[in-house]
Scaffold this active site. Structure first.
Site, PDB file in Angstrom:
ATOM      1  N   GLY A 149      21.875   7.240  28.337  1.00 57.84           N
ATOM      2  CA  GLY A 149      21.726   8.483  27.395  1.00 57.84           C
ATOM      3  C   GLY A 149      22.685   9.836  27.905  1.00 57.84           C
ATOM      4  O   GLY A 149      22.391   9.981  28.910  1.00 57.84           O
ATOM      5  N   GLY A 200      25.254  13.538  29.780  1.00 58.21           N
ATOM      6  CA  GLY A 200      26.727  13.663  29.555  1.00 58.21           C
ATOM      7  C   GLY A 200      27.228  14.552  30.644  1.00 58.21           C
ATOM      8  O   GLY A 200      28.334  14.585  31.297  1.00 58.21           O
ATOM      9  N   GLY A 203      23.295  12.673  26.394  1.00 60.40           N
ATOM     10  CA  GLY A 203      23.169  13.925  25.742  1.00 60.40           C
ATOM     11  C   GLY A 203      23.396  15.081  26.582  1.00 60.40           C
ATOM     12  O   GLY A 203      24.435  14.932  27.396  1.00 60.40           O
ATOM     13  N   LYS A 246       1.804  22.479  28.567  1.00 56.31           N
ATOM     14  CA  LYS A 246       3.051  22.039  27.643  1.00 56.31           C
ATOM     15  C   LYS A 246       2.119  22.363  26.446  1.00 56.31           C
ATOM     16  O   LYS A 246       1.128  22.477  26.108  1.00 56.31           O
ATOM     17  CB  LYS A 246       2.978  20.536  27.939  1.00 56.31           C
ATOM     18  CG  LYS A 246       4.176  19.829  27.219  1.00 56.31           C
ATOM     19  CD  LYS A 246       5.348  19.760  28.297  1.00 56.31           C
ATOM     20  CE  LYS A 246       6.647  19.245  27.486  1.00 56.31           C
ATOM     21  NZ  LYS A 246       7.662  19.002  28.440  1.00 56.31           N
TER      22      LYS A 246
HETATM   23  P1  NAI Z   1      19.113  14.931  24.702  1.00 59.78           P
HETATM   24  O1  NAI Z   1      18.512  14.592  23.578  1.00 59.78           O
HETATM   25  O2  NAI Z   1      20.177  16.031  24.784  1.00 59.78           O
HETATM   26  O3  NAI Z   1      19.999  13.265  25.177  1.00 59.78           O
HETATM   27  C1  NAI Z   1      19.191  12.208  24.985  1.00 59.78           C
HETATM   28  C2  NAI Z   1      20.349  11.120  24.820  1.00 59.78           C
HETATM   29  O4  NAI Z   1      19.548   9.989  24.947  1.00 59.78           O
HETATM   30  C3  NAI Z   1      20.625  11.280  23.239  1.00 59.78           C
HETATM   31  O5  NAI Z   1      21.987  11.354  23.354  1.00 59.78           O
HETATM   32  C4  NAI Z   1      20.028   9.929  22.666  1.00 59.78           C
HETATM   33  O6  NAI Z   1      20.884   9.402  21.637  1.00 59.78           O
HETATM   34  C5  NAI Z   1      20.109   8.873  23.749  1.00 59.78           C
HETATM   35  N1  NAI Z   1      19.068   7.984  23.452  1.00 59.78           N
HETATM   36  C6  NAI Z   1      17.634   8.092  23.145  1.00 59.78           C
HETATM   37  N2  NAI Z   1      17.122   6.933  23.209  1.00 59.78           N
HETATM   38  C7  NAI Z   1      18.193   6.097  23.805  1.00 59.78           C
HETATM   39  C8  NAI Z   1      17.859   4.694  24.333  1.00 59.78           C
HETATM   40  N3  NAI Z   1      16.847   4.025  24.211  1.00 59.78           N
HETATM   41  N4  NAI Z   1      18.993   4.068  24.697  1.00 59.78           N
HETATM   42  C9  NAI Z   1      20.215   4.997  25.115  1.00 59.78           C
HETATM   43  N5  NAI Z   1      20.431   6.329  24.726  1.00 59.78           N
HETATM   44  C10 NAI Z   1      19.113   6.890  24.105  1.00 59.78           C
HETATM   45  O7  NAI Z   1      18.209  14.992  25.755  1.00 59.78           O
HETATM   46  P2  NAI Z   1      18.330  15.905  27.196  1.00 59.78           P
HETATM   47  O8  NAI Z   1      17.910  17.187  27.039  1.00 59.78           O
HETATM   48  O9  NAI Z   1      19.710  15.318  27.854  1.00 59.78           O
HETATM   49  O10 NAI Z   1      17.203  15.126  28.068  1.00 59.78           O
HETATM   50  C11 NAI Z   1      17.241  13.925  28.503  1.00 59.78           C
HETATM   51  C12 NAI Z   1      16.033  13.516  29.160  1.00 59.78           C
HETATM   52  O11 NAI Z   1      15.888  14.287  30.266  1.00 59.78           O
HETATM   53  C13 NAI Z   1      14.728  13.564  28.497  1.00 59.78           C
HETATM   54  O12 NAI Z   1      13.833  12.689  28.629  1.00 59.78           O
HETATM   55  C14 NAI Z   1      14.260  14.974  28.849  1.00 59.78           C
HETATM   56  O13 NAI Z   1      12.965  14.965  28.383  1.00 59.78           O
HETATM   57  C15 NAI Z   1      14.441  14.888  30.307  1.00 59.78           C
HETATM   58  N6  NAI Z   1      14.772  16.259  30.892  1.00 59.78           N
HETATM   59  C16 NAI Z   1      15.597  17.159  30.476  1.00 59.78           C
HETATM   60  C17 NAI Z   1      15.428  18.390  30.918  1.00 59.78           C
HETATM   61  C18 NAI Z   1      16.324  19.437  30.271  1.00 59.78           C
HETATM   62  O14 NAI Z   1      16.741  20.515  30.875  1.00 59.78           O
HETATM   63  N7  NAI Z   1      17.232  19.087  29.254  1.00 59.78           N
HETATM   64  C19 NAI Z   1      14.606  19.011  32.050  1.00 59.78           C
HETATM   65  C20 NAI Z   1      13.898  17.806  32.546  1.00 59.78           C
HETATM   66  C21 NAI Z   1      13.833  16.626  32.105  1.00 59.78           C
END
Ligand code: NAI
Length: 351
Positions: free
Chosen positions: A183, A189, A185, A79
């Site tokens: 969440g 989503g 995102g 990382k």
């Molecule tokens: P993202 O940043 O697109 O979405 C995260 C969402 O969570 C955002 O809309 C944010 O406003 C919301 N959020 C943050 N804190 C919150 C809370 N306390 N309560 C409710 N909503 C909250 O991130 P993404 O890419 O969707 O990743 C989501 C999770 O999955 C992260 O923890 C990431 O480390 C993990 N992850 C993502 C991968 C990927 O391929 N993108 C792969 C493996 C893990």
């Protein structure tokens, strides 16, 4: 503290570089190369101290070793952290210069570390890193990469939710099953769409009200207030926001049968797996259920897999979880302990 953190870490190699023009510290943790080159994303963040950034990179690199091993990939774990005084805006000259120098650092590691995206870094950054090194996954398709892995992560989580439902609720059929996605995102989503298509009853929460409303209205549901996500009743809670969400404080509040979501490092401490177990809540270990992203990146960009092979490996996340759930029940150990054993056994066999 800095010294103690490194002494207490069981990884192979830590690289520290100060980037004078931006005031950023570049930290790379190569936790294990036993199974292959260390793969893991680059997190750009403002930390309160360098120690905090170092603690993050060491902990996250270890989790990547476990993720790759449990997913059956011949890759190690690593990382990187860019501990910046302020996150430079996307498209700015400062950010471009930082990414180019970071690319030089990755290149200097000779392929022992292969980078990718993480918090606050995205395809556009990796395209710049890729100007200086080939040891990078997740560039845009136009620049020779496979693009965002979020959809694949969501698909893997969806299979994991099916496995959780089969074990805890008696059937993998999600129609009418109430899933709360915290969440919405990139991953949450897409996951919500897959769940809707499978007939699940959805509750959606996001700290970003505008995002929550948009995703919810597209899916024809009402968003719920973000602060209610932990104590609202549901069958399956899918944390897809931030880490540390399962803790001594939050676990007593949960009103679900299963926790199965994408977030990394969901357990605030290792003892939280026992707390969930004591409450009879089935926990899908985070690094097993969220391996879809790395499967997508490595499958398309390093292993020459096509869409069918990637889809099969995403679906196998569900099978792996079903086996871990059975094993945990049979042996009276937590699902987290069963996952750790799977990963450690694979690494030990390769030594
Ligand atoms: P993202 O940043 O697109 O979405 C995260 C969402 O969570 C955002 O809309 C944010 O406003 C919301 N959020 C943050 N804190 C919150 C809370 N306390 N309560 C409710 N909503 C909250 O991130 P993404 O890419 O969707 O990743 C989501 C999770 O999955 C992260 O923890 C990431 O480390 C993990 N992850 C993502 C991968 C990927 O391929 N993108 C792969 C493996 C893990």
């Amino acid at each position: 503290m800095f010294e103690e953190l490194i002494r207490g870490w069981d990884g192979e190699h830590v690289v520290v570089r100060f980037d004078e023009p931006t005031g950023a510290w570049m930290l790379v943790g190569i936790h294990s190369t036993v199974l292959g080159p260390a793969v893991g994303g680059t997190r750009m963040k403002v930390y309160r101290s360098l120690d905090e950034g170092l603690a993050d990179v060491l902990r996250l690199s270890q989790a990547m070793t476990m993720k790759q091993a449990a997913a059956g990939l011949d890759l190690g774990g690593g990382k990187a952290v860019l501990a910046v005084p302020a996150v430079p805006s996307p498209g700015s000259g400062l950010r471009r210069e930082l990414m180019l120098r970071y690319g030089d650092l990755v290149e200097s590691l000779g392929g022992t570390y292969i980078t990718a995206a993480d918090m606050n870094t995205a395809e556009a950054d990796l395209d710049i890193v890729g100007e200086r090194t080939d040891h990078v996954l997740g560039r845009s398709i136009g620049c020779g990469g496979s693009g965002s892995s979020a959809g694949a992560t969501a698909t893997g989580v969806f299979h994991g939710i099916g496995a959780g439902a089969r074990h805890a609720l008696g059937s993998a059929d999600l129609s009418g099953v109430h899933v709360l996605v915290q969440g919405v995102g990139a991953v949450g989503g897409r996951l919500a769409e897959l769940l809707r298509d499978a007939g699940a009853r959805l509750s959606l929460a996001d700290l970003d009200d505008a995002r929550a409303s948009k995703v919810a209205s597209n899916l024809g549901v009402e968003p719920m207030p973000a602060h209610r996500a932990l104590d609202a009743p549901c069958d399956i809670f899918a944390p897809c926001a931030t880490g540390g969400v399962l803790s001594a404080e939050s676990i007593p509040l949960l009103r679900c049968r299963v926790v199965a979501g994408a977030a990394n490092n969901q357990l605030a401490t290792p003892w939280d797996a026992d707390r969930l177990d004591a409450r009879g809540i089935l926990y899908a270990p985070d690094y097993v259920i969220n391996a879809g992203g790395v499967i997508h990146l490595v499958g398309y960009e390093r292993l020459g897999w096509g869409a069918a092979q990637v889809a099969a490996r995403l679906s196998s996340i569900g099978q792996t979880l079903s086996e871990l759930f059975d094993e945990s029940e049979r042996e009276g150990i937590t699902t987290a302990a069963a996952a750790d054993r799977l990963a450690r056994d694979r690494i030990a066999a390769a030594r």
